[in-house]
Design an enzyme around this catalytic site. Structure first.
Site, PDB file in Angstrom:
ATOM      1  N   GLU A 181      -3.142  -5.439   0.581  1.00 43.76           N
ATOM      2  CA  GLU A 181      -4.229  -5.197   1.546  1.00 43.76           C
ATOM      3  C   GLU A 181      -5.512  -5.937   1.148  1.00 43.76           C
ATOM      4  OE1 GLU A 181      -4.600  -0.924   1.986  1.00 43.76           O
ATOM      5  OE2 GLU A 181      -2.977  -0.886   3.442  1.00 43.76           O
ATOM      6  N   GLU A 377       4.338  -1.096   4.619  1.00 43.15           N
ATOM      7  CA  GLU A 377       3.838   0.279   4.485  1.00 43.15           C
ATOM      8  C   GLU A 377       3.743   0.880   5.870  1.00 43.15           C
ATOM      9  OE1 GLU A 377       0.232   1.095   2.288  1.00 43.15           O
ATOM     10  OE2 GLU A 377       0.671  -0.504   0.859  1.00 43.15           O
TER      11      GLU A 377
HETATM   12  C1  BGP Z   1      -2.712   1.821   1.759  1.00 41.09           C
HETATM   13  C2  BGP Z   1      -2.499   1.482   0.324  1.00 41.09           C
HETATM   14  C3  BGP Z   1      -1.626   2.401  -0.439  1.00 41.09           C
HETATM   15  C4  BGP Z   1      -1.566   3.788   0.092  1.00 41.09           C
HETATM   16  C5  BGP Z   1      -1.577   3.944   1.577  1.00 41.09           C
HETATM   17  C6  BGP Z   1      -1.725   5.351   2.102  1.00 41.09           C
HETATM   18  O1  BGP Z   1      -4.018   1.538   2.101  1.00 41.09           O
HETATM   19  O2  BGP Z   1      -1.995   0.173   0.170  1.00 41.09           O
HETATM   20  O3  BGP Z   1      -1.905   2.253  -1.787  1.00 41.09           O
HETATM   21  O4  BGP Z   1      -1.818   4.809  -0.692  1.00 41.09           O
HETATM   22  O5  BGP Z   1      -2.573   3.157   2.141  1.00 41.09           O
HETATM   23  O6  BGP Z   1      -3.045   5.777   1.937  1.00 41.09           O
HETATM   24  P1  BGP Z   1      -3.434   7.122   1.257  1.00 41.09           P
HETATM   25  O7  BGP Z   1      -2.696   7.182  -0.022  1.00 41.09           O
HETATM   26  O8  BGP Z   1      -4.892   7.067   1.070  1.00 41.09           O
HETATM   27  O9  BGP Z   1      -3.027   8.182   2.197  1.00 41.09           O
END
Ligand code: BGP
Length: 481
Positions: A181, A377
């Site tokens: 990201e 993701e």
């Molecule tokens: C993205 C990241 C991850 C992750 C995911 C979910 O932004 O690449 O590392 O954790 O989001 O977000 P969160 O864990 O804050 O719910």
């Protein structure tokens, strides 16, 4: 007609070292940004670089220190992924396990051996490793020495790290991602680039300078990867989610387009090997005084990515009217500004649920880049309850994923887009990046750990969604019931 996925479609899941490994100070690992980002009210200020924290103290809790101790459980966890039928596992390497100070001349053999064993464990089950080189972790030593990515020296340090891992894992790892990201650097500069700001500093200039160095480093890594591993594929990684205009007022449409461009600034550079015109004009308008050399332009051109990987949790919405923004600002993902879209439902954390937005986002990315896409993701963070008999019923997770998988089938069958695979986020419960919580769970596998910081059993259990995903993979996406 049954909607089909290609035979070689890569189904799997994704994690990040700092959110699952724990064992932050063992076997020679050096300190990294993620280790000093605390749980609780100070987390966001630290992530944003507004509060300086370069070491740990006794007042705060640091969830990354223990994670879910995957460092010691990886064999058990990968076996569970294999049981679901994973074809791919996306994980990140912790930079400071390889180079504890970030730029050491000799890599830490224990760190190299650890990931080699993890990779071998994947290969044993026929699981393709997809490696994120840098997932929100900048070595603290380099921040103390250089101030993080605002300094050009970071490029050389990153290249030392890449050289060590490419040489060691060549022949075993085919898919690589240079930075997780990368556009999050603009929103969470400490997490994304080890940046923090002091009074009177030009934050925009620092962020765009750091972005430039990361882009040059990314391109140099792509070039090096291609030299060392001619068959490999290297991708960029975008925190994606199309911006919708709040209304059909041209001002809102323009604002949505411009806000999307904040993100395309990065991906355009990684795909085309040069800044797009809008980015050059913006940097000029903002009067940024950046160090961009002729050699940088040559380097950027020689390291264009092979595929576009991205996270997609939700679409976003924006207006040009400050009053509308103030009134409809969504309480959800605090890192990114978006309005509450009245047509969409939200997760318990206020993240809006928009499966069709995935189709819109994929089509926009393909129209723009014409490169294979990889959804690396996607998922929903939710509170799970363990029943007395130990079972965990999570229909909300299955619902979310089913709708997104259906849309993926449309993207492939109706739109004809080349989609390499799908690594949903957090197949096993891990620490949340934005909040540091354990209770925000994404997994198919439940982990007995809570937010108190007290010792828990860390026992792994299969949720209902575990069996659902197993069926989805076994039927190659045709049985979604
Ligand atoms: C993205 C990241 C991850 C992750 C995911 C979910 O932004 O690449 O590392 O954790 O989001 O977000 P969160 O864990 O804050 O719910």
């Amino acid at each position: 007609m049954t909607k089909r996925f290609p035979d070689n479609f890569l189904w799997g899941g994704a994690t990040a070292a700092n959110q699952c490994e724990g064992a932050f100070d063992v076997d020679g690992r050096g300190l990294s940004t993620v280790d000093v980002i605390p749980y609780g009210k100070d987390r966001m200020p630290v992530n944003r670089g507004q509060m300086i924290m370069l070491d740990c103290d006794d007042e705060h809790l640091y969830p990354a220190h223990t994670g879910i101790d995957m460092y010691h459980h990886y064999k058990e966890d990968i076996a569970l992924f294999a049981e679901m039928g994973f074809k791919v596992y996306r994980f990140s390497i912790a930079w400071t396990r390889i180079l504890p100070n970030g730029d050491d001349d000799t890599p830490n053999e224990t760190g190299l051996a650890y990931y080699e064993s993890l990779i071998d464990e994947c290969l044993k089950y026929g699981i393709e490793p997809l490696v994120t080189i840098c997932h929100f972790d900048t070595p603290i030593s380099l921040i103390k020495k250089y101030g993080g990515w605002k300094n050009r020296q970071m490029i050389d340090a990153y290249m030392k790290y890449c050289t060590a891992i490419f040489n060691r894992y060549k022949g075993k790892v085919k898919y690589w991602i240079t930075f997780n990201e990368i556009n999050m650097l603009l929103h969470m500069p400490f997490m994304g680039a080890g940046l923090y700001f002091t009074e009177g500093e030009n934050e925009e200039e620092i962020k765009y300078q750091a972005a430039h160095y990361e882009l040059v480093a990314s391109a140099k890594a792509v070039k090096l990867a291609h030299e060392i591993m001619p068959d490999c594929m290297v991708g960029c990684m975008l925190a994606a989610g199309q911006y919708y205009p709040w209304s059909c007022n041209p001002k809102d449409i323009y604002r949505a387009m411009e806000t999307d461009r904040d993100n395309y600034h990065f991906i355009d550079a990684q795909v085309f090997g040069e800044y797009p015109l809008f980015a050059l004009k913006r940097m000029e308008r903002l009067n940024l005084n950046l160090d961009i050399t002729a050699q940088d332009s040559i380097d950027m051109k020689s390291g264009c990515v092979d595929f576009i990987s991205f996270s997609y949790y939700s679409s976003r919405c924006i207006s040009d009217d400050p009053e509308v923004i103030e009134k409809h600002k969504r309480p959800g993902n605090a890192a990114i500004l978006s309005l509450k879209n009245p047509h969409l439902a939200s997760s318990e954390w206020g993240w809006q649920i928009d499966p069709l937005g995935l189709r819109i986002t994929c089509n926009t990315l393909y129209d723009r880049y014409r490169k294979p896409l990889f959804i690396v993701e996607n998922g929903i963070g939710a509170v799970d309850t363990v029943e007395e008999d130990g079972s965990i019923h999570d229909p909300y997770r299955v619902d979310y994923m089913r709708e997104h998988v259906k849309v993926m089938a449309d993207i492939i069958n109706e739109d004809g887009l080349p989609l390499l695979g799908y690594t949903m986020w957090g197949p096993i419960d891990i620490v949340s990046a934005s909040t540091g919580e354990m209770k925000k769970r994404y997994g198919f596998i439940y982990v007995d750990k809570d937010d108190s910081g007290k010792e828990c059993s860390l026992k792994r259990s299969r949720k209902d969604s575990f069996y659902w995903y197993k069926k989805v993979i076994a039927s190659n996406g045709t049985d979604l019931d």
